[in-house]
Design a protein around this motif. Structure first.
Motif, PDB file in Angstrom:
ATOM      1  N   PHE A  12       0.798  -1.219   0.000  1.00 31.52           N
ATOM      2  CA  PHE A  12       0.000   0.000   0.000  1.00 31.52           C
ATOM      3  C   PHE A  12       0.835   1.276   0.000  1.00 31.52           C
ATOM      4  O   PHE A  12       0.291   2.364   0.138  1.00 31.52           O
ATOM      5  CB  PHE A  12      -0.970  -0.017   1.186  1.00 31.52           C
ATOM      6  CG  PHE A  12      -1.951  -1.158   1.093  1.00 31.52           C
ATOM      7  CD1 PHE A  12      -2.935  -1.161   0.129  1.00 31.52           C
ATOM      8  CD2 PHE A  12      -1.856  -2.236   1.950  1.00 31.52           C
ATOM      9  CE1 PHE A  12      -3.832  -2.217   0.022  1.00 31.52           C
ATOM     10  CE2 PHE A  12      -2.748  -3.295   1.863  1.00 31.52           C
ATOM     11  CZ  PHE A  12      -3.736  -3.285   0.890  1.00 31.52           C
ATOM     12  N   ASN A  13       2.136   1.153  -0.198  1.00 28.28           N
ATOM     13  CA  ASN A  13       2.972   2.339  -0.343  1.00 28.28           C
ATOM     14  C   ASN A  13       2.650   3.078  -1.634  1.00 28.28           C
ATOM     15  O   ASN A  13       2.909   4.268  -1.756  1.00 28.28           O
ATOM     16  CB  ASN A  13       4.448   1.971  -0.316  1.00 28.28           C
ATOM     17  CG  ASN A  13       4.880   1.429   1.030  1.00 28.28           C
ATOM     18  OD1 ASN A  13       4.212   1.635   2.029  1.00 28.28           O
ATOM     19  ND2 ASN A  13       5.994   0.725   1.054  1.00 28.28           N
ATOM     20  N   ASN A  14       2.112   2.353  -2.607  1.00 22.46           N
ATOM     21  CA  ASN A  14       1.700   2.939  -3.877  1.00 22.46           C
ATOM     22  C   ASN A  14       0.342   2.331  -4.218  1.00 22.46           C
ATOM     23  O   ASN A  14       0.263   1.247  -4.796  1.00 22.46           O
ATOM     24  CB  ASN A  14       2.739   2.632  -4.957  1.00 22.46           C
ATOM     25  CG  ASN A  14       2.411   3.264  -6.285  1.00 22.46           C
ATOM     26  OD1 ASN A  14       1.247   3.534  -6.600  1.00 22.46           O
ATOM     27  ND2 ASN A  14       3.427   3.495  -7.082  1.00 22.46           N
ATOM     28  N   CYS A  15      -0.727   3.009  -3.834  1.00 26.98           N
ATOM     29  CA  CYS A  15      -2.079   2.442  -3.982  1.00 26.98           C
ATOM     30  C   CYS A  15      -2.473   2.212  -5.434  1.00 26.98           C
ATOM     31  O   CYS A  15      -3.153   1.240  -5.747  1.00 26.98           O
ATOM     32  CB  CYS A  15      -3.096   3.340  -3.287  1.00 26.98           C
ATOM     33  SG  CYS A  15      -2.948   3.272  -1.492  1.00 26.98           S
ATOM     34  N   MET A  16      -2.035   3.080  -6.336  1.00 27.25           N
ATOM     35  CA  MET A  16      -2.383   2.902  -7.751  1.00 27.25           C
ATOM     36  C   MET A  16      -1.731   1.625  -8.291  1.00 27.25           C
ATOM     37  O   MET A  16      -2.365   0.860  -9.015  1.00 27.25           O
ATOM     38  CB  MET A  16      -1.947   4.119  -8.559  1.00 27.25           C
ATOM     39  CG  MET A  16      -2.498   4.101  -9.946  1.00 27.25           C
ATOM     40  SD  MET A  16      -4.286   3.966  -9.859  1.00 27.25           S
ATOM     41  CE  MET A  16      -4.751   4.813 -11.289  1.00 27.25           C
TER      42      MET A  16
END
Length: 109
Positions: A12-16
């Motif tokens: 989830f550090n980069n949701c996209m």
């Protein structure tokens, strides 16, 4: 030796990227393969249609990322990670090469 810049559970550090990997993992596999100089269509199609071959190719991509970044590990470990936690592994791989990929796209502009 180096370490991964994001943990295996750092999805989830980069949701996209997390959403992309969840809904289109074959796309992320292909982009990861492309970033290390492999064929994007071959990796994507293999991951989608022939899961054992796809896992092998994703693990080979992970091995190349580890070699480029000087990260400890083994090919057997890469296979196990992609077998038992495939989405987390894909995201971790993509996050490791993403700064490199962003720098290349910025250089083209």
């Amino acid at each position: 030796m180096g370490t991964w810049s994001n943990g295996l559970c750092g999805c989830f550090n980069n949701c996209m990227l997390c959403l992309t990997a969840y809904f289109a993992p074959c796309y992320v596999v292909g982009k990861n393969a492309e970033a290390v100089g492999e064929s994007m269509p071959a990796a994507s199609i293999a991951y989608l249609l022939f899961p054992p071959v796809g896992i092998f190719l994703a693990a080979k991509t992970r091995e190349k990322i580890r070699q480029q970044k000087g990260i400890e590990g083994s090919f057997g470990g890469d296979c196990l990670v992609h077998l038992f936690c495939p989405l987390c592994a894909l995201i971790q791989d993509a996050q490791e090469i993403q700064p490199q990929a962003q720098a290349q796209s910025m250089a083209r502009e």
